[in-house]
Design an enzyme around this catalytic site. Structure first.
Site, PDB file in Angstrom:
ATOM      1  N   ASP A  18      52.327 -26.200-106.432  1.00 52.16           N
ATOM      2  CA  ASP A  18      53.182 -26.790-105.414  1.00 52.16           C
ATOM      3  C   ASP A  18      52.861 -28.278-105.394  1.00 52.16           C
ATOM      4  O   ASP A  18      51.707 -28.675-105.242  1.00 52.16           O
ATOM      5  CB  ASP A  18      52.866 -26.150-104.053  1.00 52.16           C
ATOM      6  CG  ASP A  18      54.075 -26.112-103.143  1.00 52.16           C
ATOM      7  OD1 ASP A  18      54.766 -27.141-103.055  1.00 52.16           O
ATOM      8  OD2 ASP A  18      54.324 -25.067-102.512  1.00 52.16           O
ATOM      9  N   HIS A  25      57.720 -18.952 -97.524  1.00 53.65           N
ATOM     10  CA  HIS A  25      56.707 -19.074 -96.467  1.00 53.65           C
ATOM     11  C   HIS A  25      57.213 -19.826 -95.233  1.00 53.65           C
ATOM     12  O   HIS A  25      56.469 -19.993 -94.276  1.00 53.65           O
ATOM     13  CB  HIS A  25      55.490 -19.794 -97.037  1.00 53.65           C
ATOM     14  CG  HIS A  25      55.812 -21.204 -97.428  1.00 53.65           C
ATOM     15  ND1 HIS A  25      56.725 -21.510 -98.429  1.00 53.65           N
ATOM     16  CD2 HIS A  25      55.391 -22.387 -96.934  1.00 53.65           C
ATOM     17  CE1 HIS A  25      56.824 -22.823 -98.521  1.00 53.65           C
ATOM     18  NE2 HIS A  25      56.028 -23.381 -97.638  1.00 53.65           N
ATOM     19  N   ASP A  26      58.446 -20.315 -95.282  1.00 53.58           N
ATOM     20  CA  ASP A  26      59.010 -21.045 -94.140  1.00 53.58           C
ATOM     21  C   ASP A  26      60.053 -20.232 -93.377  1.00 53.58           C
ATOM     22  O   ASP A  26      60.555 -20.668 -92.344  1.00 53.58           O
ATOM     23  CB  ASP A  26      59.720 -22.327 -94.622  1.00 53.58           C
ATOM     24  CG  ASP A  26      58.762 -23.378 -95.150  1.00 53.58           C
ATOM     25  OD1 ASP A  26      57.588 -23.374 -94.728  1.00 53.58           O
ATOM     26  OD2 ASP A  26      59.200 -24.209 -95.977  1.00 53.58           O
ATOM     27  N   GLU A  33      62.452 -28.307-103.950  1.00 54.80           N
ATOM     28  CA  GLU A  33      62.959 -27.892-102.646  1.00 54.80           C
ATOM     29  C   GLU A  33      63.809 -29.037-102.123  1.00 54.80           C
ATOM     30  O   GLU A  33      63.314 -30.142-101.922  1.00 54.80           O
ATOM     31  CB  GLU A  33      61.808 -27.607-101.679  1.00 54.80           C
ATOM     32  CG  GLU A  33      62.306 -27.051-100.354  1.00 54.80           C
ATOM     33  CD  GLU A  33      61.364 -27.317 -99.190  1.00 54.80           C
ATOM     34  OE1 GLU A  33      61.392 -26.543 -98.242  1.00 54.80           O
ATOM     35  OE2 GLU A  33      60.619 -28.309 -99.221  1.00 54.80           O
ATOM     36  N   ASP A  56      41.922 -11.681 -99.697  1.00 55.09           N
ATOM     37  CA  ASP A  56      40.590 -12.250 -99.452  1.00 55.09           C
ATOM     38  C   ASP A  56      39.594 -11.536-100.353  1.00 55.09           C
ATOM     39  O   ASP A  56      39.608 -10.312-100.453  1.00 55.09           O
ATOM     40  CB  ASP A  56      40.239 -12.041 -97.972  1.00 55.09           C
ATOM     41  CG  ASP A  56      38.840 -12.525 -97.631  1.00 55.09           C
ATOM     42  OD1 ASP A  56      38.301 -13.372 -98.381  1.00 55.09           O
ATOM     43  OD2 ASP A  56      38.288 -12.048 -96.620  1.00 55.09           O
ATOM     44  N   ASP A  67      57.881 -30.059-103.365  1.00 59.51           N
ATOM     45  CA  ASP A  67      58.137 -29.997-101.925  1.00 59.51           C
ATOM     46  C   ASP A  67      59.105 -31.103-101.493  1.00 59.51           C
ATOM     47  O   ASP A  67      58.987 -32.244-101.937  1.00 59.51           O
ATOM     48  CB  ASP A  67      56.789 -30.165-101.209  1.00 59.51           C
ATOM     49  CG  ASP A  67      56.833 -29.800 -99.741  1.00 59.51           C
ATOM     50  OD1 ASP A  67      57.162 -28.654 -99.431  1.00 59.51           O
ATOM     51  OD2 ASP A  67      56.526 -30.678 -98.908  1.00 59.51           O
ATOM     52  N   ASP A  81      42.131 -16.042-101.115  1.00 56.58           N
ATOM     53  CA  ASP A  81      41.519 -17.034-102.004  1.00 56.58           C
ATOM     54  C   ASP A  81      41.915 -16.776-103.459  1.00 56.58           C
ATOM     55  O   ASP A  81      42.579 -15.774-103.769  1.00 56.58           O
ATOM     56  CB  ASP A  81      40.000 -17.042-101.830  1.00 56.58           C
ATOM     57  CG  ASP A  81      39.425 -15.630-101.814  1.00 56.58           C
ATOM     58  OD1 ASP A  81      39.726 -14.876-102.759  1.00 56.58           O
ATOM     59  OD2 ASP A  81      38.716 -15.274-100.846  1.00 56.58           O
ATOM     60  N   ASP A 100      35.807 -13.536 -95.676  1.00 59.50           N
ATOM     61  CA  ASP A 100      35.849 -14.546 -94.613  1.00 59.50           C
ATOM     62  C   ASP A 100      37.209 -14.544 -93.896  1.00 59.50           C
ATOM     63  O   ASP A 100      37.490 -15.417 -93.079  1.00 59.50           O
ATOM     64  CB  ASP A 100      35.513 -15.952 -95.149  1.00 59.50           C
ATOM     65  CG  ASP A 100      36.547 -16.439 -96.165  1.00 59.50           C
ATOM     66  OD1 ASP A 100      37.478 -15.658 -96.501  1.00 59.50           O
ATOM     67  OD2 ASP A 100      36.430 -17.589 -96.626  1.00 59.50           O
TER      68      ASP A 100
HETATM   69  O1  ISL Z   1      60.807 -24.779 -92.578  1.00 58.55           O
HETATM   70  C1  ISL Z   1      61.638 -25.559 -92.218  1.00 58.55           C
HETATM   71  C2  ISL Z   1      62.178 -25.451 -90.922  1.00 58.55           C
HETATM   72  O2  ISL Z   1      61.476 -24.478 -90.301  1.00 58.55           O
HETATM   73  C3  ISL Z   1      62.112 -26.611 -93.065  1.00 58.55           C
HETATM   74  O3  ISL Z   1      62.765 -27.612 -92.393  1.00 58.55           O
HETATM   75  C4  ISL Z   1      60.933 -27.166 -93.805  1.00 58.55           C
HETATM   76  O4  ISL Z   1      60.202 -27.986 -92.978  1.00 58.55           O
HETATM   77  C5  ISL Z   1      61.441 -27.924 -94.967  1.00 58.55           C
HETATM   78  O5  ISL Z   1      62.088 -27.000 -95.752  1.00 58.55           O
HETATM   79  C6  ISL Z   1      60.292 -28.546 -95.740  1.00 58.55           C
HETATM   80  O6  ISL Z   1      59.358 -27.578 -96.102  1.00 58.55           O
HETATM   81  C7  ISL Z   1      58.331 -27.923 -96.961  1.00 58.55           C
HETATM   82  O7  ISL Z   1      57.646 -29.088 -96.566  1.00 58.55           O
HETATM   83  C8  ISL Z   1      56.929 -29.016 -95.337  1.00 58.55           C
HETATM   84  C9  ISL Z   1      56.050 -27.767 -95.239  1.00 58.55           C
HETATM   85  O8  ISL Z   1      55.602 -27.624 -93.924  1.00 58.55           O
HETATM   86  C10 ISL Z   1      56.782 -26.529 -95.658  1.00 58.55           C
HETATM   87  O9  ISL Z   1      55.937 -25.424 -95.619  1.00 58.55           O
HETATM   88  C11 ISL Z   1      57.331 -26.791 -97.022  1.00 58.55           C
HETATM   89  O10 ISL Z   1      57.931 -25.667 -97.594  1.00 58.55           O
HETATM   90  C12 ISL Z   1      56.087 -30.246 -95.276  1.00 58.55           C
HETATM   91  O11 ISL Z   1      55.312 -30.363 -96.423  1.00 58.55           O
HETATM   92 CA    CA Z   2      38.172 -15.669 -98.722  1.00 51.80          CA
END
Ligand code: ISL
Ligand code: CA
Length: 533
Positions: free
Chosen positions: A96, A318-319, A249, A19, A197, A27, A23
């Site tokens: 992305d 991040h997932d 992905e 940040d 994605d 960013d 806030d």
């Molecule tokens: O994270 C998953 C299960 O927890 C996966 O099934 C995930 O939803 C899948 O890999 C798709 O992910 C991507 O598209 C999603 C988004 O929420 C994720 O952050 C992204 O990496 C929808 O855009």
């Molecule tokens: Ca910020």
């Protein structure tokens, strides 16, 4: 040529990186202020999770304007500055690209509610059954129905993810033209490519109900279909014009499906993220956890190393929950953190690191549902509640799997705010930031951070680590060992995934050990990683 085969790629989740204006939300100026950190690590490209305008139902994976920056993250000038500043450091920017769906706040969708609008067919609309039944029996990725009724149009729209993420209809050629314009817009700004994605589910062949009753009902109507390959070949024409790099992905892919997407002769994507190795501690879906068995993991990695000429190598994003508590050991936090670093940086392929991995960040320490932000966790909690699953059990399940595990703010320093923010952070900072933070590790030659820098440099120095062939040597219950070979050069890697010592019979001169030993005589200490020459 194929710069991405030599590069280390680093994923930034902008909301949680740095940040800059107090806030509590990371960013773009914050990212710019931390470019030196990435340069030190030897990063060749940044994969930037979405920074486009978004109402944040899924933190940017629900885009409402592909040509504007989310004001929380800064301005278009900031973005141009980032591309420029990164470029000066030899760091490329990958955006992305989320094109399976848009936010329902996107003007295409708003227009689409009107059947007479030119945007009427941009999405999958259906009146549903006569008796008010949903259009089909498919299930979504986030544990909820994938149809939502729109009172204005008096029809249902398809959403494989959250309710506010409506799937785009590629049967309408205008949609692909829009996407092509968006690609040009960003490539003209100087981005080097895209992380695409859920790219293997773009094309839905029909909206018929599925005969399969298992989880992800309906997926035979959209998983890796020819229509998707066709779309990718069209997009590739633009990527080729700019020499852009793409990594897709791809959910639920087999090696064959992966080759169909990124095989050289196919002219579609350059690389794919596959998931099989991330699924070896679960039964089919991540909600059904099973004990992590290293042998299954090793066998899977070996299989993909053999089946694909070039893999996207990753253990975090991040997932996914953090890798140390998952594949390593919190008891041997430092050793296993370095061991996993060694794995990622010595397999054949392009390594992707996720922010915080380089300092061994671990899962969140939240104790209540209220502390979570992840839309998926919230939906699943709702579903489980509907099935009367007791609160304790719900929490246990969600705490293990929530995507927020990897989304807590970057721990730059100990102390309040962790150097991430001077305000209240949008998502809680892990209390272990007093013990796990970059500032402490910077002054420590024996830290996880120092190990990452060292191995990243070694990988840049030694072509064999980048381009060498992969030869498996041992994939047992504890030990994973392999060789990388290029011409006369040979490096052997041995990793002990266990709290107990292990004996191996490998020869060669010791090049690296995370136990900082002088000589190696065949016994690997708990979570020891060695590289022999
Ligand atoms: O994270 C998953 C299960 O927890 C996966 O099934 C995930 O939803 C899948 O890999 C798709 O992910 C991507 O598209 C999603 C988004 O929420 C994720 O952050 C992204 O990496 C929808 O855009
Ligand atoms: Ca910020």
């Amino acid at each position: 040529m194929e710069w991405w085969k030599d590069a280390l790629i680093y994923q930034i989740y902008p909301r949680s990186f740095q940040d800059s204006n107090g806030d509590g939300i990371g960013d773009i100026p914050g990212i710019i202020s931390r470019l030196d950190h990435l340069q030190e690590l030897g990063v060749g490209a940044i994969w930037l999770s979405p920074v486009y305008c978004s109402p944040n139902a899924d933190n940017g994976y629900d885009i409402s304007d592909y040509r504007e920056i989310n004001p929380e993250y800064g301005t278009m000038e900031d973005m141009e500055e980032l591309i420029d500043q990164a470029g000066r450091r030899g760091i490329r920017i990958l955006m992305d690209l989320v094109i399976n769906h848009t936010s329902t706040e996107h003007y295409w969708f708003k227009e689409s509610r009107d059947k007479t609008s030119p945007y009427a067919d941009y999405y999958y609309w259906s009146p549903g059954g006569a008796d008010g039944a949903l259009p089909n029996n498919w299930t979504g990725f986030f544990g909820e129905d994938c149809w939502e009724f729109d009172p204005q149009r008096c029809e249902y729209y398809l959403h494989l993810f959250a309710r506010s993420q409506a799937d785009l209809n590629y049967h309408n050629p205008a949609v692909l033209e829009e996407i092509k314009d968006i690609l040009r817009f960003w490539l003209d700004k100087g981005v080097a490519g895209f992380r695409c994605d859920v790219i293997n589910i773009l094309w839905k062949d029909s909206l018929e109900s599925s005969k399969k009753r298992l989880a992800l009902t309906g997926s035979e109507h959209y998983l890796s279909l020819e229509g998707t390959h066709d779309i990718l070949r069209q997009l590739r024409e633009i990527w080729d014009e700019y020499g852009a790099f793409t990594v897709g992905e791809s959910v639920f892919v087999t090696p064959q499906r992966a080759r169909d997407l990124c095989g050289k002769d196919r002219r579609e994507l350059d690389l794919v993220f596959s998931f099989e190795h991330m699924e070896c501690d679960q039964y089919f879906l991540k909600w059904f956890k099973r004990k992590f068995r290293p042998k299954i993991f090793f066998d899977c990695l070996v299989k993909w190393q053999k089946e694909l000429d070039w893999n996207a190598i990753y253990l975090e994003n991040h997932d996914q929950p953090r890798s140390i508590p998952r594949f390593g050991s919190e008891k041997f936090w430092k050793e296993s953190g370095k061991l996993l670093a060694t794995l990622v940086l010595t397999l054949r392929g392009t390594p992707f690191l996720y922010q915080g991995q380089e300092i061994g960040m671990t899962n969140f320490d939240f104790t209540r549902m209220r502390q979570l932000n992840d839309v998926e966790s919230k939906n699943v909690d709702k579903v489980l509640r509907r099935f009367h699953v007791p609160q304790k059990l719900r929490w246990k399940l969600i705490a293990k799997t929530s995507r927020d595990n990897a989304r807590t703010p970057f721990q730059w320093e100990g102390g309040e705010g962790a150097g991430f923010t001077s305000a209240r952070p949008w998502l809680g900072i892990n209390h272990n930031c007093a013990a796990i933070n970059l500032a402490d590790q910077e002054g420590d030659g024996d830290s996880i951070w120092s190990w990452y820098k060292d191995l990243s440099a070694l990988r840049r120095e030694r072509e064999v680590l980048r381009r060498g062939e992969f030869v498996p040597l041992e994939a047992g219950r504890q030990v994973f060992a392999y060789r990388r070979e290029l011409g006369e050069e040979r490096l052997t890697v041995a990793l002990n995934f266990s709290d107990d010592p292990a004996q191996v019979s490998l020869d060669g001169q010791l090049l690296r050990s995370n136990y900082r030993r002088e000589r190696f005589e065949g016994i690997l200490q708990p979570w020891e990683a060695v590289i022999l020459e």
